[in-house]
Motif scaffolding. Structure first.
Motif, PDB file in Angstrom:
ATOM      1  N   ASP A   1       5.427  84.757  57.817  1.00 41.20           N
ATOM      2  CA  ASP A   1       4.892  85.398  59.024  1.00 41.20           C
ATOM      3  C   ASP A   1       6.000  86.071  59.824  1.00 41.20           C
ATOM      4  O   ASP A   1       5.857  87.205  60.283  1.00 41.20           O
ATOM      5  CB  ASP A   1       4.185  84.361  59.919  1.00 41.20           C
TER       6      ASP A   1
ATOM      7  N   VAL B   1      -5.008 114.644  66.099  1.00 40.32           N
ATOM      8  CA  VAL B   1      -5.589 113.462  66.754  1.00 40.32           C
ATOM      9  C   VAL B   1      -5.949 113.742  68.212  1.00 40.32           C
ATOM     10  O   VAL B   1      -7.064 113.439  68.644  1.00 40.32           O
ATOM     11  CB  VAL B   1      -4.651 112.239  66.651  1.00 40.32           C
ATOM     12  N   TRP B   2      -5.018 114.329  68.972  1.00 41.13           N
ATOM     13  CA  TRP B   2      -5.314 114.577  70.386  1.00 41.13           C
ATOM     14  C   TRP B   2      -6.526 115.494  70.587  1.00 41.13           C
ATOM     15  O   TRP B   2      -7.424 115.155  71.384  1.00 41.13           O
ATOM     16  CB  TRP B   2      -4.092 115.110  71.148  1.00 41.13           C
TER      17      TRP B   2
ATOM     18  N   LEU C   1       8.874  87.130  58.754  1.00 37.02           N
ATOM     19  CA  LEU C   1       9.366  88.321  58.046  1.00 37.02           C
ATOM     20  C   LEU C   1       8.535  89.542  58.408  1.00 37.02           C
ATOM     21  O   LEU C   1       9.057  90.596  58.802  1.00 37.02           O
ATOM     22  CB  LEU C   1       9.313  88.074  56.528  1.00 37.02           C
ATOM     23  N   PHE C   2       7.215  89.389  58.312  1.00 39.67           N
ATOM     24  CA  PHE C   2       6.330  90.524  58.604  1.00 39.67           C
ATOM     25  C   PHE C   2       6.380  90.897  60.087  1.00 39.67           C
ATOM     26  O   PHE C   2       6.381  92.081  60.431  1.00 39.67           O
ATOM     27  CB  PHE C   2       4.890  90.209  58.168  1.00 39.67           C
ATOM     28  N   ARG C   3       6.429  89.865  60.952  1.00 40.23           N
ATOM     29  CA  ARG C   3       6.437  90.155  62.382  1.00 40.23           C
ATOM     30  C   ARG C   3       7.695  90.937  62.780  1.00 40.23           C
ATOM     31  O   ARG C   3       7.629  91.911  63.507  1.00 40.23           O
ATOM     32  CB  ARG C   3       6.347  88.860  63.194  1.00 40.23           C
TER      33      ARG C   3
ATOM     34  N   LEU D   1       6.660  98.619  64.747  1.00 42.90           N
ATOM     35  CA  LEU D   1       6.429  99.796  63.904  1.00 42.90           C
ATOM     36  C   LEU D   1       5.919 100.987  64.723  1.00 42.90           C
ATOM     37  O   LEU D   1       5.031 100.844  65.559  1.00 42.90           O
ATOM     38  CB  LEU D   1       5.408  99.442  62.824  1.00 42.90           C
ATOM     39  N   GLU D   2       6.499 102.135  64.461  1.00 44.83           N
ATOM     40  CA  GLU D   2       6.003 103.356  65.115  1.00 44.83           C
ATOM     41  C   GLU D   2       5.776 104.422  64.056  1.00 44.83           C
ATOM     42  O   GLU D   2       6.462 104.451  63.040  1.00 44.83           O
ATOM     43  CB  GLU D   2       7.014 103.862  66.158  1.00 44.83           C
ATOM     44  N   ALA D   3       4.795 105.264  64.295  1.00 46.61           N
ATOM     45  CA  ALA D   3       4.526 106.358  63.358  1.00 46.61           C
ATOM     46  C   ALA D   3       4.015 107.554  64.147  1.00 46.61           C
ATOM     47  O   ALA D   3       3.248 107.373  65.099  1.00 46.61           O
ATOM     48  CB  ALA D   3       3.500 105.914  62.322  1.00 46.61           C
ATOM     49  N   GLU D   4       4.437 108.708  63.780  1.00 46.72           N
ATOM     50  CA  GLU D   4       4.045 109.920  64.508  1.00 46.72           C
ATOM     51  C   GLU D   4       2.657 110.374  64.039  1.00 46.72           C
ATOM     52  O   GLU D   4       2.461 110.653  62.855  1.00 46.72           O
ATOM     53  CB  GLU D   4       5.078 111.017  64.253  1.00 46.72           C
ATOM     54  N   PRO D   5       1.696 110.414  64.956  1.00 44.11           N
ATOM     55  CA  PRO D   5       0.361 110.871  64.533  1.00 44.11           C
ATOM     56  C   PRO D   5       0.346 112.376  64.287  1.00 44.11           C
ATOM     57  O   PRO D   5       1.151 113.104  64.870  1.00 44.11           O
ATOM     58  CB  PRO D   5      -0.536 110.511  65.719  1.00 44.11           C
ATOM     59  N   SER D   6      -0.550 112.813  63.433  1.00 40.81           N
ATOM     60  CA  SER D   6      -0.643 114.251  63.164  1.00 40.81           C
ATOM     61  C   SER D   6      -1.226 114.967  64.381  1.00 40.81           C
ATOM     62  O   SER D   6      -1.829 114.350  65.261  1.00 40.81           O
ATOM     63  CB  SER D   6      -1.511 114.485  61.928  1.00 40.81           C
TER      64      SER D   6
ATOM     65  N   LYS E   1       9.582  92.817  61.009  1.00 42.99           N
ATOM     66  CA  LYS E   1       9.705  94.173  60.460  1.00 42.99           C
ATOM     67  C   LYS E   1       8.592  95.114  60.942  1.00 42.99           C
ATOM     68  O   LYS E   1       8.802  96.324  61.005  1.00 42.99           O
ATOM     69  CB  LYS E   1       9.660  94.122  58.922  1.00 42.99           C
ATOM     70  N   LEU E   2       7.427  94.548  61.238  1.00 44.15           N
ATOM     71  CA  LEU E   2       6.277  95.440  61.492  1.00 44.15           C
ATOM     72  C   LEU E   2       5.801  95.473  62.948  1.00 44.15           C
ATOM     73  O   LEU E   2       5.022  96.354  63.320  1.00 44.15           O
ATOM     74  CB  LEU E   2       5.089  95.041  60.600  1.00 44.15           C
ATOM     75  N   ASP E   3       6.279  94.518  63.750  1.00 41.82           N
ATOM     76  CA  ASP E   3       5.740  94.461  65.117  1.00 41.82           C
ATOM     77  C   ASP E   3       6.095  95.719  65.919  1.00 41.82           C
ATOM     78  O   ASP E   3       5.283  96.235  66.653  1.00 41.82           O
ATOM     79  CB  ASP E   3       6.274  93.212  65.835  1.00 41.82           C
TER      80      ASP E   3
END
Lengths: 260, 190
Positions: A9, A27-28, A11-13, A19-24, A15-17
């Motif tokens: 748990d 979306v807006w 490990l995943f927390r 997490l950011e990603a640019e939306p295309s 690395k992923l908590d």
């Protein structure tokens, strides 16, 4: 060494908590488009209410201001009694309930008989007009000299004409149907008006002290000043959202009332 | 600090959004979009799905923003909406919890010591994407968001027991996949 649940748990927390990603870019616009209709829908309702109110008030003005006597047109079961006394505002009674109608009919008959009778006893020059669509005065018998009660034979009629038999040329009685003249009764002939509680001016439940919260209340207030009938030409009731809904329309021929 | 790049504080943005000003809604969106897409990416099986969740989530944010009373951080509030929006997405588009594939795992792997530090975020995200939606949601809620099984039951509508068993299955699938991935990546078999 087995990997513990906690470690997995963790490990995943770790690395992923964050997490950011640019939306295309699409979306807006998608969000904005979804927000748009809800907003315009909201603002359209009060606008439509205003438009409807104006339209109905104009229609009411056209119908009521000329005081046309011939409101009763073919096929509609609305019966109208109009009586104008010198001091009173024109009361109009409309009802669709058969029971009340019959009462009105009877009262009108009585009024008509007395009206005719008293007219016969009176001197000339007092021009009176009486109109009722369902009553035809067929025959009037008058004992001129003795002042005995006069008799008028009245029978219900489906058409809107009234025949009056005037027994004597000297008696200036006119009972006829006029399209352009207001129906009048002599000052002593208040039966048709006074006998009907609905027509009493002070008994009309006009609540002018209500606070004006919104446009509907304002229209109610204005209508109440102009229209003294029980069912107003247009009536608004507050709804839960703080706005108002139309709950009653009364255009004489067309009458819609929402039950509370 | 990121906030220094913006003319408006979060409080100002929130207040202007409460007034329904489109321009400020867009500013708020830009402020949080990439973080929140990161949240949605963990619940989705790919980026397209995640963007759908993000879009629905932000629509909800703007519809409900008047309810935000300033208790707790705004980011925490918006994040909870994203999580709920993601779960809602599965309710609508899949038969969520029934999608659990029974053939998937269950055989408890006795894992080797792992050089887990070598796995980066994208590797782990890929593993999460490969989980069935039911496993993925429970694992996310429990392991990353930190909800209890009771809370998960309330959010998802499954029982506490189901939540526990889904979590346990999800973990074993992930363990197995980590071993496979490590093997592929570094040339030794699990």
């Amino acid at each position: 060494m087995d990997m513990q649940d906690k470690d997995l748990d963790q490990l995943f927390r770790s690395k992923l908590d964050g997490l950011e990603a640019e939306p295309s870019a699409k979306v807006w616009p998608g969000i904005a488009a979804e927000l748009e209709p809800a907003k315009s829908k909201r603002s359209l309702i009060p606008f439509l209410s205003v438009a409807a109110s104006v339209l109905i008030l104009v229609a009411a003005g056209v119908l009521f201001i000329p005081q046309k006597a011939s409101i009763n047109k073919g096929g509609v079961k609305t019966r109208i009694v109009k009586a104008v006394r010198p001091s009173a505002i024109v009361p109009a009674v409309k009802t669709t309930s058969p029971q009340v109608v019959s009462t009105v009919d009877r009262l009108v008959k009585v009024a008509a008989v007395q009206h005719i009778a008293s007219n016969l006893g009176k001197t000339a020059g007092n021009r009176q007009t009486f109109q009722h669509a369902d009553t035809a005065v067929n025959k009037v018998i008058v004992d001129k000299g003795a002042g005995e009660p006069s008799i008028a034979v009245v029978s219900p009629k489906s058409s809107g004409t009234i025949k009056a038999v005037v027994p004597d040329d000297n008696t200036p009685l006119s009972v006829k149907l006029h399209d352009d003249q207001p129906a009048t009764l002599g000052a002593s002939q208040g039966i048709a008006t006074t006998a009907l509680p609905v027509m009493k001016k002070d008994s009309v439940p006009v609540n002018t002290r209500r606070r004006v919260h919104n446009l509907g209340d304002l229209v109610n207030l204005v209508v109440a000043k102009v229209d003294k009938r029980r069912d107003k030409v247009i009536e608004f009731t507050d709804n839960d959202d703080g706005g108002s809904n139309i709950t009653g329309i009364n255009l004489g021929l067309i009458k819609i009332k929402k039950r509370e | 600090m990121m906030f220094l790049e913006h003319k408006y504080t979060i409080d100002e943005l929130v207040n202007r959004c409460k007034a329904g000003e489109r321009k400020f809604q867009e500013l708020l969106y830009k402020q949080f979009a990439s973080k929140m897409l990161g949240v949605c990416m963990r619940y989705a099986s790919d980026k397209m799905e995640a963007e759908d969740m993000l879009q629905n989530g932000f629509i909800k944010v703007f519809q409900k923003i008047a309810d935000y009373r300033g208790e707790g951080s705004f980011e925490g509030w918006i994040r909870r909406i994203m999580v709920h929006s993601s779960i809602e997405y599965y309710r609508k588009h899949h038969k969520m919890m029934q999608l659990v594939d029974l053939d998937e795992a269950v055989n408890e792997t006795s894992a080797n010591p792992l050089a887990t530090a070598k796995l980066d975020a994208s590797d782990l995200l890929l593993l999460i994407h490969q989980l069935s939606p039911g496993y993925r949601i429970v694992f996310n809620l429990y392991a990353i968001e930190g909800y209890s099984h009771k809370e998960i039951a309330a959010i998802t509508g499954i029982t506490e027991g189901a939540s526990k068993s889904q979590l346990s299955r999800a973990r074993s699938v992930l363990r197995e996949q980590i071993i496979k991935m490590e093997g592929k990546k570094y040339g030794y078999a699990g």
